[in-house]
Design a protein around this motif. Structure first.
Motif, short mmCIF file in Angstrom:
data_model
loop_
_atom_site.label_atom_id
_atom_site.label_comp_id
_atom_site.label_asym_id
_atom_site.label_seq_id
_atom_site.Cartn_x
_atom_site.Cartn_y
_atom_site.Cartn_z
N THR A 79 33.59 1.25 36.07
CA THR A 79 32.69 0.02 36.45
C THR A 79 32.51 -0.89 35.31
O THR A 79 32.16 -0.50 34.15
CB THR A 79 31.33 0.48 36.86
OG1 THR A 79 31.52 1.34 38.25
CG2 THR A 79 30.38 -0.46 37.48
N LEU A 80 32.99 -2.04 35.42
CA LEU A 80 32.57 -3.18 34.49
C LEU A 80 31.38 -3.98 34.82
O LEU A 80 31.35 -4.53 36.01
CB LEU A 80 33.77 -4.06 34.23
CG LEU A 80 35.35 -3.32 33.89
CD1 LEU A 80 36.34 -4.32 34.04
CD2 LEU A 80 35.14 -2.37 32.64
N ASP A 91 39.35 -11.80 34.87
CA ASP A 91 40.55 -11.42 35.15
C ASP A 91 41.29 -10.54 34.12
O ASP A 91 41.86 -9.26 34.70
CB ASP A 91 41.58 -12.56 35.73
CG ASP A 91 41.00 -13.20 36.98
OD1 ASP A 91 40.06 -12.61 37.65
OD2 ASP A 91 41.17 -14.22 36.96
N ILE A 94 39.62 -7.09 33.75
CA ILE A 94 40.12 -6.28 34.87
C ILE A 94 41.37 -5.77 34.69
O ILE A 94 41.54 -4.42 34.78
CB ILE A 94 39.81 -6.92 36.29
CG1 ILE A 94 38.39 -7.43 36.57
CG2 ILE A 94 40.65 -6.06 37.27
CD1 ILE A 94 38.10 -8.26 37.81
N GLU A 95 42.25 -6.50 34.06
CA GLU A 95 43.47 -6.13 34.08
C GLU A 95 43.98 -4.97 33.07
O GLU A 95 44.53 -4.07 33.10
CB GLU A 95 44.64 -7.53 33.65
CG GLU A 95 45.96 -6.99 33.15
CD GLU A 95 46.54 -8.31 32.65
OE1 GLU A 95 47.51 -8.00 31.93
OE2 GLU A 95 46.17 -9.30 32.73
N ARG A 98 42.43 -1.68 34.23
CA ARG A 98 43.70 -1.21 34.98
C ARG A 98 44.56 -0.56 34.51
O ARG A 98 45.20 0.50 34.93
CB ARG A 98 43.94 -2.10 36.13
CG ARG A 98 43.01 -2.33 37.26
CD ARG A 98 43.83 -3.31 38.27
NE ARG A 98 42.63 -3.39 39.51
CZ ARG A 98 42.28 -4.66 40.03
NH1 ARG A 98 43.06 -5.66 39.66
NH2 ARG A 98 41.40 -4.57 41.19
N ASP A 105 40.74 3.38 39.71
CA ASP A 105 40.17 2.02 40.41
C ASP A 105 39.30 1.53 39.26
O ASP A 105 38.62 1.96 38.60
CB ASP A 105 39.72 2.28 41.82
CG ASP A 105 39.55 1.00 42.40
OD1 ASP A 105 40.11 0.24 42.17
OD2 ASP A 105 38.85 1.07 43.62
N VAL A 106 39.12 -0.02 39.57
CA VAL A 106 38.20 -0.91 38.81
C VAL A 106 37.25 -1.55 39.69
O VAL A 106 37.62 -1.97 40.56
CB VAL A 106 39.18 -1.72 37.96
CG1 VAL A 106 37.99 -2.59 37.14
CG2 VAL A 106 39.69 -0.89 36.96
N ASP A 107 35.92 -1.23 39.48
CA ASP A 107 34.82 -1.88 40.18
C ASP A 107 34.40 -3.02 39.15
O ASP A 107 33.70 -2.74 38.24
CB ASP A 107 33.79 -0.90 40.67
CG ASP A 107 32.74 -1.59 41.32
OD1 ASP A 107 32.67 -3.03 41.55
OD2 ASP A 107 31.52 -0.70 41.76
N ALA A 108 34.59 -4.15 39.58
CA ALA A 108 34.17 -5.41 38.65
C ALA A 108 33.08 -6.32 39.39
O ALA A 108 33.05 -7.31 39.09
CB ALA A 108 35.36 -6.11 38.29
#
Length: 114
Positions: A79-80, A91, A94-95, A98, A105-108
């Motif tokens: 989680t970010l 973006d 998130i990249e 990942r 998974d990434v929760d942004a």
């Protein structure tokens, strides 16, 4: 992704210091095998390791103000949270997350633009 070698060395040193400060017990938690793109990882990763790796990589990444991002990990889901200067920075963050081994998974949703 462009990385500054001096900044990367500083972050690596900070990561080692954090590992020593947390003590081996923080990194010796029950290892969990995670899947990345449908493949089992050869190296088990703990949530603590993933969080540390994501945070230090964000700090060393040009175009992202890593100090403005809070990172947490539960069962491989990162989680970010934070407020960044641009959508491009969001973006990129998130990249980066990942691309870390062990991230499921990434929760942004809590990562926004000023």
């Amino acid at each position: 992704m462009t990385r500054n070698p001096n900044r990367t060395a500083l972050i690596t040193t900070a990561t080692l210091a954090a590992a020593l400060a947390f003590g081996a017990s923080a990194f010796a938690a029950e290892p969990v095998l995670v899947q990345d793109a449908g493949h089992d990882s050869e190296q088990p990763a703990t949530d603590t390791w993933i969080t540390t790796k994501v945070k230090t990589t964000l700090l060393a990444t040009d175009g992202v103000t890593g100090t403005d991002i809070n990172v947490s990990t539960v069962n491989g889901v990162v989680t970010l949270a934070g407020v960044l200067e641009s959508q491009a920075a969001v973006d990129k963050a998130i990249e980066v997350a990942r691309d870390i081994e062990g991230v499921v998974d990434v929760d942004a949703r809590a990562l926004t633009v000023r």
